[in-house]
Design an enzyme around this catalytic site. Structure first.
Site, PDB file in Angstrom:
ATOM      1  N   GLY A 122       7.624  -5.739   2.255  1.00 11.58           N
ATOM      2  CA  GLY A 122       8.543  -6.571   1.981  1.00 11.58           C
ATOM      3  C   GLY A 122       8.632  -7.617   3.029  1.00 11.58           C
ATOM      4  CG  HIS A 123       6.113 -10.455   2.653  1.00 14.76           C
ATOM      5  ND1 HIS A 123       4.803 -11.124   1.933  1.00 14.76           N
ATOM      6  CD2 HIS A 123       5.815  -9.827   3.429  1.00 14.76           C
ATOM      7  CE1 HIS A 123       3.975 -10.511   2.574  1.00 14.76           C
ATOM      8  NE2 HIS A 123       4.361  -9.767   3.574  1.00 14.76           N
ATOM      9  CE  LYS A 150       1.830  -8.975   6.553  1.00 13.12           C
ATOM     10  NZ  LYS A 150       2.770  -8.140   7.422  1.00 13.12           N
TER      11      LYS A 150
END
Ligand code: IMP
Length: 418
Positions: A41-42, A17
């Site tokens: 966590g991106h 995402k």
């Protein structure tokens, strides 16, 4: 022109995402995150530099206004660290934090660990970031909210009351006054950033601004609709946008769901299409399937379209973005689950009971493999890969609009505009 778009994860989180949000953010004025905390966590790669976000919406790299909504639980110390990481993007000018967002305390992190120890073999496999305990306090009406950080005396009092409820659990000796002092100092620094984000968003939308709603985790980790109890403690599905940001449903335009071309999961619980063979190892390494937050190797499985279809239906997903489809490149055969079996009985709807979910055996359709990597981003999609994509569209009823072929922004292929 689309004014608002909500992003939801269609699997167990880690669908990619962050990258899709970063890609889409350039078209929006505001990016607003509606739930979760530093469990997320991106990862975003821009100009060869890798950024790992846990709290701040990845839209910050597009210099957009970033909102941390009331549905979030925020560790102020982690937030400050993240703001320092993106200092060159002027976060103090661009980040708005809901005064109603709840605060994660050091005690929440210890409780998270203690609760997992008590659960022993039935532990959830949490990220250890204190998410569950912070949401517990919210619903027990003893939580500390971001707005409380602005008043030192009130904050001290609230932290003292909060810790009283945990005396029977906690082993560590906390200097509560010190925690209050540290949190108050952060509050003082961020005073101008702590606002009524619900009012801000409603007004902005009424004035024609465009907003991207950013979700964390995925549908099958939703506290109501995920594989309970192996879930996170928030609503990761469409309802979370409404309550987690304080906006009416009419302000949610379209919904885009993000899915990985296969399935991964971190933590415990059922995973019907899990594989542990050499293909799993191949995907784990090639896809670098290690958790952004905890570094744990992710569990790997074939694409489970039963899960994706359920997610599409639950959140009213219009469009799909598929990430990491390049990772499957080079496999001779690729499998997709389109139903389940218990014994000889075909099951088409995902049961709500965890023991029933454990008994599900996937029913697979096999596809011929393809070769297509980030180097082919401008080329035509090979026939076998197109068959895979068409099957996803037909089965779920949503349109596949974006393919991600690598971590960088430029490795994104748009099939049709949104
Ligand atoms: P918690 O959110 O830390 O309480 O963890 C609850 C469950 O959700 C565990 O199985 C975690 O591994 C999982 N989880 C939480 N956040 C994420 C995420 O961002 N990606 C994938 N799994 C997550």
């Amino acid at each position: 022109m689309l004014k608002t778009l909500a992003v939801v994860g269609l699997q167990f989180g880690d669908e990619g995402k962050g990258k899709i949000i970063d890609y889409l953010a350039s078209r929006f004025d505001i990016v607003a995150r509606y739930q979760g905390g530093a469990n997320a966590g991106h990862t975003v790669v821009v100009s060869g530099k890798t950024y790992k976000f846990h709290l701040i919406p990845s839209g910050i790299l597009n210099k957009k206004i970033c909102v941390l909504g009331n549905g979030m639980v925020i560790d102020p110390v982690e937030l400050l660290k993240e703001m320092e990481m993106v200092e060159e993007y002027s976060p103090l000018k661009r980040i708005l934090i809901s005064e109603r967002a709840h605060v994660v305390l050091p005690l929440h992190k210890e409780m998270d660990k203690i609760e997992e120890e008590i659960k022993s073999n039935s532990r959830v496999g949490t990220t250890g970031k204190g998410i569950g305990p912070a949401y517990q306090d919210k619903y027990a009406r003893i939580g500390i909210r971001f707005g409380d950080l602005l008043d030192k005396n009130l904050l001290e009092k609230k932290i003292a009351i909060n810790s009283k409820f945990k005396e029977m659990y906690l082993k560590e000796n906390y200097d509560l006054k010190k925690i209050a002092e540290e949190y108050w100092r952060i509050g003082k620094k961020l005073k101008k950033n702590v606002v009524d984000t619900s009012a801000f968003l409603r007004k902005s939308i009424e004035n024609g601004k465009s907003v991207l709603f950013e979700g964390a985790q995925g549908t099958h980790l939703d506290v109501d609709f995920g594989m309970y109890p192996y879930v996170t403690s928030s609503n990761t599905t469409i309802g979370g946008v409404i309550t987690g940001l304080g906006i009416p449903p009419k302000y949610v335009g379209k919904v885009i769901g993000v899915m990985k071309a296969y399935t991964t999961k971190v933590g415990e619980g059922p995973f019907p299409t899990e594989i542990k063979d050499s293909t799993a190892k191949y995907i784990l390494e090639k896809g670098n399937e290690y958790g952004t937050t905890t570094g744990r190797p992710r569990r790997i499985g074939w694409l489970d379209l039963n899960l994706v279809k359920y997610s599409v239906s639950l959140s009213g997903v219009n469009y799909i973005a598929i990430s990491k489809i390049d990772i499957l490149s080079g496999l001779e055969k690729v499998r997709v689950a389109y139903a389940y079996k218990i014994g000889n009985k075909i099951i088409r709807n995902l049961p709500s009971n965890i023991d029933d979910i454990y008994r599900l055996e996937p029913v697979y359709k096999e596809f011929d493999g393809w070769e297509f990597t980030e180097l082919d981003v401008r080329k035509e999609i090979p026939k076998n890969m197109m068959n895979y994509i068409k099957f996803i569209e037909k089965f779920t009823g949503a349109k596949v609009r974006i393919l991600s072929l690598g971590p960088a922004r430029e490795n994104t292929k748009i099939l049709a505009t949104i």
